[in-house]
Design an enzyme around this catalytic site. Structure first.
Site, PDB file in Angstrom:
ATOM      1  N   HIS A   1      46.019  32.285  30.604  1.00  0.00           N
ATOM      2  CA  HIS A   1      45.680  33.509  31.319  1.00  0.00           C
ATOM      3  C   HIS A   1      44.418  34.101  30.700  1.00  0.00           C
ATOM      4  O   HIS A   1      44.348  34.266  29.470  1.00  0.00           O
ATOM      5  CB  HIS A   1      46.791  34.555  31.164  1.00  0.00           C
ATOM      6  CG  HIS A   1      48.112  34.170  31.749  1.00  0.00           C
ATOM      7  ND1 HIS A   1      48.520  34.598  32.994  1.00  0.00           N
ATOM      8  CD2 HIS A   1      49.123  33.412  31.262  1.00  0.00           C
ATOM      9  CE1 HIS A   1      49.740  34.123  33.240  1.00  0.00           C
ATOM     10  NE2 HIS A   1      50.130  33.410  32.204  1.00  0.00           N
TER      11      HIS A   1
ATOM     12  N   HIS B   1      48.685  26.450  31.393  1.00  0.00           N
ATOM     13  CA  HIS B   1      47.637  27.368  31.848  1.00  0.00           C
ATOM     14  C   HIS B   1      47.369  28.422  30.791  1.00  0.00           C
ATOM     15  O   HIS B   1      48.256  28.792  30.023  1.00  0.00           O
ATOM     16  CB  HIS B   1      48.009  28.038  33.175  1.00  0.00           C
ATOM     17  CG  HIS B   1      49.354  28.690  33.180  1.00  0.00           C
ATOM     18  ND1 HIS B   1      50.528  27.976  33.330  1.00  0.00           N
ATOM     19  CD2 HIS B   1      49.726  29.981  33.042  1.00  0.00           C
ATOM     20  CE1 HIS B   1      51.555  28.787  33.297  1.00  0.00           C
ATOM     21  NE2 HIS B   1      51.107  30.027  33.104  1.00  0.00           N
TER      22      HIS B   1
ATOM     23  N   ASP C   1      44.743  34.722  39.567  1.00  0.00           N
ATOM     24  CA  ASP C   1      46.202  34.894  39.579  1.00  0.00           C
ATOM     25  C   ASP C   1      46.575  35.755  40.780  1.00  0.00           C
ATOM     26  O   ASP C   1      45.934  36.778  41.042  1.00  0.00           O
ATOM     27  CB  ASP C   1      46.661  35.543  38.262  1.00  0.00           C
ATOM     28  CG  ASP C   1      48.161  35.428  38.041  1.00  0.00           C
ATOM     29  OD1 ASP C   1      48.932  35.905  38.900  1.00  0.00           O
ATOM     30  OD2 ASP C   1      48.567  34.879  37.011  1.00  0.00           O
ATOM     31  N   ILE C   2      47.632  35.357  41.515  1.00  0.00           N
ATOM     32  CA  ILE C   2      48.015  36.117  42.716  1.00  0.00           C
ATOM     33  C   ILE C   2      48.808  37.388  42.388  1.00  0.00           C
ATOM     34  O   ILE C   2      49.061  38.189  43.274  1.00  0.00           O
ATOM     35  CB  ILE C   2      48.832  35.274  43.725  1.00  0.00           C
ATOM     36  CG1 ILE C   2      49.985  34.562  43.045  1.00  0.00           C
ATOM     37  CG2 ILE C   2      47.949  34.315  44.482  1.00  0.00           C
ATOM     38  CD1 ILE C   2      50.984  33.976  44.043  1.00  0.00           C
TER      39      ILE C   2
ATOM     40  N   VAL D   1      55.628  29.001  35.086  1.00  0.00           N
ATOM     41  CA  VAL D   1      55.066  27.870  35.832  1.00  0.00           C
ATOM     42  C   VAL D   1      54.776  26.774  34.813  1.00  0.00           C
ATOM     43  O   VAL D   1      54.009  26.991  33.856  1.00  0.00           O
ATOM     44  CB  VAL D   1      53.785  28.262  36.588  1.00  0.00           C
ATOM     45  CG1 VAL D   1      53.155  27.033  37.237  1.00  0.00           C
ATOM     46  CG2 VAL D   1      54.083  29.323  37.651  1.00  0.00           C
TER      47      VAL D   1
HETATM   48  P1  AMP Z   1      53.439  32.188  33.249  1.00  0.00           P
HETATM   49  O1  AMP Z   1      54.562  33.164  33.514  1.00  0.00           O
HETATM   50  O2  AMP Z   1      52.714  32.423  31.947  1.00  0.00           O
HETATM   51  O3  AMP Z   1      53.918  30.755  33.402  1.00  0.00           O
HETATM   52  O4  AMP Z   1      52.341  32.470  34.349  1.00  0.00           O
HETATM   53  C1  AMP Z   1      52.412  31.979  35.653  1.00  0.00           C
HETATM   54  C2  AMP Z   1      51.400  32.755  36.466  1.00  0.00           C
HETATM   55  O5  AMP Z   1      51.108  32.025  37.630  1.00  0.00           O
HETATM   56  C3  AMP Z   1      51.870  34.151  36.891  1.00  0.00           C
HETATM   57  O6  AMP Z   1      50.977  35.139  36.377  1.00  0.00           O
HETATM   58  C4  AMP Z   1      51.835  34.065  38.429  1.00  0.00           C
HETATM   59  O7  AMP Z   1      51.433  35.273  39.027  1.00  0.00           O
HETATM   60  C5  AMP Z   1      50.839  32.947  38.659  1.00  0.00           C
HETATM   61  N1  AMP Z   1      50.967  32.220  39.912  1.00  0.00           N
HETATM   62  C6  AMP Z   1      52.097  31.660  40.425  1.00  0.00           C
HETATM   63  N2  AMP Z   1      51.824  31.046  41.590  1.00  0.00           N
HETATM   64  C7  AMP Z   1      50.490  31.193  41.803  1.00  0.00           C
HETATM   65  C8  AMP Z   1      49.595  30.776  42.838  1.00  0.00           C
HETATM   66  N3  AMP Z   1      50.014  30.049  43.891  1.00  0.00           N
HETATM   67  N4  AMP Z   1      48.290  31.124  42.746  1.00  0.00           N
HETATM   68  C9  AMP Z   1      47.857  31.853  41.697  1.00  0.00           C
HETATM   69  N5  AMP Z   1      48.643  32.265  40.691  1.00  0.00           N
HETATM   70  C10 AMP Z   1      49.942  31.942  40.733  1.00  0.00           C
END
Ligand code: AMP
Ligand code: ZN
Length: 146
Positions: A114, A112, A43-44, A108
């Protein structure tokens, strides 16, 4: 070309899905595990050191959309990653979190999980407030996890 990948690429084009673009190799990611159905990458905006995301290669928007066999593959990959953070990062615990729909904190819309390593005494409070991570530190921890 397998149907699953083809569908993922179509989804990326039609929905402009950032995680489909990672699967397609169009956006860089620190990948630490992959198999035929799943990808695990850092995660970034990590909540703790070693925070990773496990996704299906095939696009599914969320927990209510994903097919059961895809969910099982993601679950197995998340289990592998949980063991990896214990063994490689000496995590003291782990949180597996899925956020479904905006009401459930999802931001997103490609399913996914976490995998968040926890360390005794770490200050994390859930839900965490994402903040950009230190990319050098993220690259270093990805190396430790491979
Ligand atoms: P959620 O809010 O549960 O949908 O989590 C989305 C996650 O995706 C967040 O923790 C972001 O930091 C992560 N994220 C968004 N864009 C990227 C990316 N390009 N690479 C890695 N992680 C990402
Ligand atoms: Zn997608």
């Amino acid at each position: 070309m397998r149907a699953r990948n083809w569908l993922g690429w179509v989804a990326a084009m039609v929905e402009d899905c950032i995680f489909c673009r990672i699967v397609a190799g169009e956006i860089p990611a620190h990948v630490v595990d992959e198999d035929e159905r799943t990808l695990t990458f850092m995660d970034i905006a990590p909540a703790t050191r070693g925070h990773a995301l496990v996704i299906p290669r095939q696009h599914a928007a969320d927990l209510w959309e994903i097919e059961q066999d895809e969910l099982l593959a993601v679950s197995a990959a998340a289990h592998r990653q949980a063991l990896r953070v214990r063994d490689r990062l000496e995590a003291d615990g782990v949180n597996l979190i899925n956020s479904c729909r905006p009401a459930g904190w999802q931001t997103v819309f490609h399913f996914h999980v976490h995998v968040i390593p926890r360390y005794d005494g770490d200050p994390l409070k859930l839900p965490w407030v994402p903040a950009p991570g230190d990319m050098q530190e993220i690259a270093a921890v990805a190396q430790a996890l491979r």
